[in-house]
Design an enzyme around this catalytic site. Structure first.
Site, PDB file in Angstrom:
ATOM      1  N   ASP A   7       0.864  -1.173   0.000  1.00  0.00           N
ATOM      2  CA  ASP A   7       0.000   0.000   0.000  1.00  0.00           C
ATOM      3  C   ASP A   7       0.908   1.232   0.000  1.00  0.00           C
ATOM      4  O   ASP A   7       2.055   1.154   0.447  1.00  0.00           O
ATOM      5  CB  ASP A   7      -0.879  -0.051   1.258  1.00  0.00           C
ATOM      6  CG  ASP A   7      -1.644   1.230   1.479  1.00  0.00           C
ATOM      7  OD1 ASP A   7      -2.278   1.704   0.516  1.00  0.00           O
ATOM      8  OD2 ASP A   7      -1.600   1.757   2.608  1.00  0.00           O
ATOM      9  N   ASP A   9      -0.320   5.092   0.612  1.00  0.00           N
ATOM     10  CA  ASP A   9      -0.678   6.099   1.617  1.00  0.00           C
ATOM     11  C   ASP A   9      -0.592   5.561   3.037  1.00  0.00           C
ATOM     12  O   ASP A   9      -1.262   4.597   3.392  1.00  0.00           O
ATOM     13  CB  ASP A   9      -2.109   6.612   1.376  1.00  0.00           C
ATOM     14  CG  ASP A   9      -2.142   7.715   0.333  1.00  0.00           C
ATOM     15  OD1 ASP A   9      -1.195   8.523   0.294  1.00  0.00           O
ATOM     16  OD2 ASP A   9      -3.119   7.766  -0.430  1.00  0.00           O
ATOM     17  N   SER A 170      -6.791   4.999   4.091  1.00  0.00           N
ATOM     18  CA  SER A 170      -6.109   5.614   5.230  1.00  0.00           C
ATOM     19  C   SER A 170      -6.701   6.973   5.562  1.00  0.00           C
ATOM     20  O   SER A 170      -6.759   7.374   6.712  1.00  0.00           O
ATOM     21  CB  SER A 170      -4.640   5.833   4.909  1.00  0.00           C
ATOM     22  OG  SER A 170      -4.090   4.684   4.359  1.00  0.00           O
ATOM     23  N   ASP A 205      -2.470  -0.522   5.863  1.00  0.00           N
ATOM     24  CA  ASP A 205      -2.818   0.102   7.151  1.00  0.00           C
ATOM     25  C   ASP A 205      -4.311   0.332   7.348  1.00  0.00           C
ATOM     26  O   ASP A 205      -4.727   0.774   8.412  1.00  0.00           O
ATOM     27  CB  ASP A 205      -2.110   1.460   7.274  1.00  0.00           C
ATOM     28  CG  ASP A 205      -2.728   2.486   6.332  1.00  0.00           C
ATOM     29  OD1 ASP A 205      -2.711   2.246   5.115  1.00  0.00           O
ATOM     30  OD2 ASP A 205      -3.277   3.485   6.820  1.00  0.00           O
TER      31      ASP A 205
HETATM   32 MG    MG Z   1      -3.040   3.209   3.233  1.00  0.00          MG
END
Ligand code: MG
Length: 244
Positions: A7, A9, A170, A205
């Site tokens: 990922d 960001d 995110s 995340d």
């Molecule tokens: Mg992210």
């Protein structure tokens, strides 16, 4: 072969959107022989910027699983793909941007929505914190929209009722066709597996990374969220400790 989906960001790229802090990590992963695949909500244009800055050359997945871009000739076999564009073979899984924007335009007044398609570049810079050059790349959308703000809730259900997917990244809410990061990763893993044994990894995340965690053998989540198939790590540096 070890394939790692990253990922961008808030995983590889921090709040200032600079690629520099990621250079060391990318170098270490490449040295260790990992195939690096960006799998992000970011557009093709944004990802090309980070690919160039970080020297990444393989396939990549754009706009939250909406399309897989494979540099032409990357795999030494034929790929059944309906589209060739600017030196890439493109496997499209998502919806056309126009269709998604039209759905948002129809309900934007009722819910007070702000997204790329009804924002100026200055507004995009304010919502996202992107510098102008990167804001312009983020506005070159092919398959998805990003809702930055809303006045009234309920728009998610309204969009789902129109057959679109609503997922949380995110920072913002992403609207796509019927796809996700996991669906696109699985397709790409099938292509890699034609080359031999594959061990698959992913790092993310946010909830939009969860479908990705479901299709790999080793998943790592940065920050406080939890997922039954993913190990929590406190920083991207810790990733190096656990995978190298
Ligand atoms: Mg992210």
């Amino acid at each position: 072969m070890r394939v790692i989906f990253l990922d961008l960001d808030k995983t590889l790229i921090g709040d200032d959107y600079s690629p520099e802090p990621a250079e060391r990590i990318m170098g270490r992963l490449k040295e260790a022989g990992f195939e690096i695949v960006f799998n992000s909500s970011k557009t093709r244009a944004e990802q090309e910027y980070y690919r160039k800055a970080l020297g990444v050359e393989g396939p990549f997945i754009v706009e939250n699983g909406s399309a897989v871009f494979i540099p032409k000739g990357y795999f030494p076999f034929e790929i059944n793909t309906p589209k060739e564009e600017d030196g890439y073979q493109v496997i499209e899984l998502g919806e056309r941007y126009r269709v998604i924007k039209e759905a948002l335009d129809e309900i934007s007044a009722e819910f007070g929505l702000k997204y790329y398609g009804n924002s100026t570049v200055e507004e995009v810079m304010r919502f996202t914190g992107l510098p102008e050059r990167l804001a312009e790349l983020a506005m070159r959308r092919d398959y998805s929209e990003t809702v930055f703000s809303w006045r009234k809730s309920g728009f998610e259900a309204e969009l789902a009722g129109r057959g679109l997917r609503v997922s949380r990244g995110s920072r913002f809410i992403t609207i796509t066709g019927d796809t996700d990061k996991g669906k696109a990763a699985e397709l790409l893993l099938n292509l890699y597996s034609k080359l031999g044994g594959v061990e698959s990894y992913a790092v993310g995340d946010a909830p939009n990374d969860f479908p990705l965690f479901d299709v790999v053998e080793h998943a790592y989540i940065l920050g406080a969220l939890t997922h039954p198939g993913a190990k929590n790590i406190s920083s991207i540096d810790e990733l190096l400790e656990v995978v190298l």
